[in-house]
Design an enzyme around this catalytic site. Structure first.
Site, PDB file in Angstrom:
ATOM      1  N   LYS A   1       0.709  -1.185  -0.065  1.00 42.17           N
ATOM      2  CA  LYS A   1      -0.007   0.037  -0.046  1.00 42.17           C
ATOM      3  C   LYS A   1       0.976   1.260  -0.091  1.00 42.17           C
ATOM      4  O   LYS A   1       0.620   2.188  -0.825  1.00 42.17           O
ATOM      5  CB  LYS A   1      -0.677  -0.001   1.137  1.00 42.17           C
ATOM      6  CG  LYS A   1      -2.043  -1.036   0.914  1.00 42.17           C
ATOM      7  CD  LYS A   1      -2.817  -1.126   2.313  1.00 42.17           C
ATOM      8  CE  LYS A   1      -3.840  -2.325   2.326  1.00 42.17           C
ATOM      9  NZ  LYS A   1      -4.659  -2.580   3.190  1.00 42.17           N
TER      10      LYS A   1
ATOM     11  N   GLN B   1      -4.699  -1.298   9.716  1.00 40.42           N
ATOM     12  CA  GLN B   1      -4.785  -2.740   8.962  1.00 40.42           C
ATOM     13  C   GLN B   1      -5.300  -3.848   9.984  1.00 40.42           C
ATOM     14  O   GLN B   1      -5.024  -3.841  11.117  1.00 40.42           O
ATOM     15  CB  GLN B   1      -3.161  -3.027   8.566  1.00 40.42           C
ATOM     16  CG  GLN B   1      -3.214  -4.471   7.906  1.00 40.42           C
ATOM     17  CD  GLN B   1      -3.701  -4.453   6.582  1.00 40.42           C
ATOM     18  OE1 GLN B   1      -3.854  -3.265   5.881  1.00 40.42           O
ATOM     19  NE2 GLN B   1      -4.164  -5.426   5.965  1.00 40.42           N
TER      20      GLN B   1
ATOM     21  N   ASP C   1     -10.951   3.289   3.908  1.00 37.89           N
ATOM     22  CA  ASP C   1     -10.977   1.849   3.852  1.00 37.89           C
ATOM     23  C   ASP C   1     -12.571   1.522   3.667  1.00 37.89           C
ATOM     24  O   ASP C   1     -13.102   0.408   3.182  1.00 37.89           O
ATOM     25  CB  ASP C   1     -10.610   1.137   5.071  1.00 37.89           C
ATOM     26  CG  ASP C   1      -9.612   0.293   4.942  1.00 37.89           C
ATOM     27  OD1 ASP C   1      -9.365  -0.085   3.689  1.00 37.89           O
ATOM     28  OD2 ASP C   1      -9.004  -0.225   5.792  1.00 37.89           O
TER      29      ASP C   1
HETATM   30  N1  GUN Z   1      -7.271  -6.679   6.073  1.00 40.92           N
HETATM   31  C1  GUN Z   1      -7.597  -7.328   5.097  1.00 40.92           C
HETATM   32  N2  GUN Z   1      -8.008  -6.548   4.158  1.00 40.92           N
HETATM   33  C2  GUN Z   1      -7.938  -5.231   4.449  1.00 40.92           C
HETATM   34  C3  GUN Z   1      -8.279  -4.060   4.011  1.00 40.92           C
HETATM   35  O1  GUN Z   1      -8.750  -3.820   2.895  1.00 40.92           O
HETATM   36  N3  GUN Z   1      -8.100  -3.072   4.810  1.00 40.92           N
HETATM   37  C4  GUN Z   1      -7.732  -2.979   6.027  1.00 40.92           C
HETATM   38  N4  GUN Z   1      -7.629  -2.008   6.836  1.00 40.92           N
HETATM   39  N5  GUN Z   1      -7.381  -4.502   6.836  1.00 40.92           N
HETATM   40  C5  GUN Z   1      -7.604  -5.363   5.923  1.00 40.92           C
END
Ligand code: GUN
Length: 284
Positions: free
Chosen positions: A53, A97, A120
């Site tokens: 990311k 995350q 998100d």
């Molecule tokens: N864990 C798995 N997929 C995601 C996501 O798209 N965003 C976040 N914040 N955590 C995750």
């Protein structure tokens, strides 16, 4: 029949170059779009995700901050960090995350993120905005799936039947809502569905988001259907694979997304799109 591939890498390249153009335009006005990524603990998969990311941000000309904390971080400390990021004008998007260590309440932390920075799309306010068709941030994975459908001329799904397999808060549920908003007839299936194949055989679009191999096999797919595979699993040889029996289903489907190189890169791409969007909203 052999299905056409929907190439998530190619589509991502195109969308990320649009993000870079928008980011450059904002920069010219004195606003650099900024994303904060917060990682707590040392989950190996999460470490890979957050690294990707942050790298994607840099490549598109976005400012990014990666905050890494030990698994011993307390919930109160994390909430204080989120609050500081809410108040930081250089940060337009905040991503914590998941999963978080067991002693921290995921929901409490997500609800602490300002909905204006919830790129998100996991905040109750974002989910609610999607439900009622208001402006808000959309969960990145289903948003990416919608862009993949759009790329093959399926932006409006009126008259089409879409079947979603899986009902998680981060994929299945928002996916169903986005398909509904695109005028599809939507069926949501899950582990309690009696005859999954009977459902999927009716579908013009199938989205598999369970997290289990071979959830969708060739006999469960209507010839010519569009199959979107959100799964990320390992096969017996340790290779990445999706929820769909790709080898079998590609002989029946009209379009199919590969794993890897399908939905995966699109998730990060839509995070960049939402971050630049967040910055545009504050600069408007
Ligand atoms: N864990 C798995 N997929 C995601 C996501 O798209 N965003 C976040 N914040 N955590 C995750």
């Amino acid at each position: 029949m052999t299905a056409q591939l929907i190439d998530g890498n190619a589509l991502s390249r195109q969308l990320r170059s649009e993000v870079a153009t928008r980011a450059a335009a904002l920069k010219a006005r004195g606003v650099t779009p900024g994303l904060a990524v917060v990682l707590v603990g040392d989950n190996p998969a999460s470490q890979v995700y957050v690294r990707n990311k942050v790298k994607a941000c840099e490549e598109a000309g976005l400012h990014s901050v990666l905050e890494k904390y030990d698994a011993t971080l307390t919930e109160a400390e994390l909430l204080a960090r989120v609050e500081a990021l809410n108040n930081d004008p250089s940060i337009h998007g905040i991503l914590v995350q998941l999963p978080l260590p067991a002693h921290i309440d995921d929901h409490k932390v997500i609800e602490a993120i300002s909905p204006l920075k919830d790129v998100d799309g996991f905040h109750v306010a974002s989910a609610g905005a999607l439900m009622v068709g208001e402006v808000g941030f959309k969960a990145c994975t289903p948003y990416g799936c919608m862009k993949m459908l759009e790329s093959i001329g399926m932006k409006d799904l009126r008259g089409k039947h879409a079947v979603v397999i899986g009902r998680s808060n981060i994929v299945g549920k928002p996916m169903a809502m986005m398909l509904l908003q695109a005028n599809a007839t939507v069926t949501v299936c899950h582990s309690g569905t009696a005859d999954l194949g009977a459902m999927t055989r009716q579908a013009d679009v199938v989205v598999a988001a369970v997290g289990k191999r071979n959830v969708l096999t060739a006999d469960m797919v209507k010839p010519g259907a569009v199959v979107i595979d959100v799964g990320m699993n390992r096969n017996d040889e340790g290779k990445l694979c999706g929820d769909v029996d790709f080898a079998g289903v590609k002989e029946v489907a009209g379009y199919i997304t590969p794993v890897p190189g399908g939905v995966g890169p699109m998730t990060i791409t839509m995070l960049l799109v939402s971050t630049v969007e967040a910055a545009e909203r504050t600069a408007a």
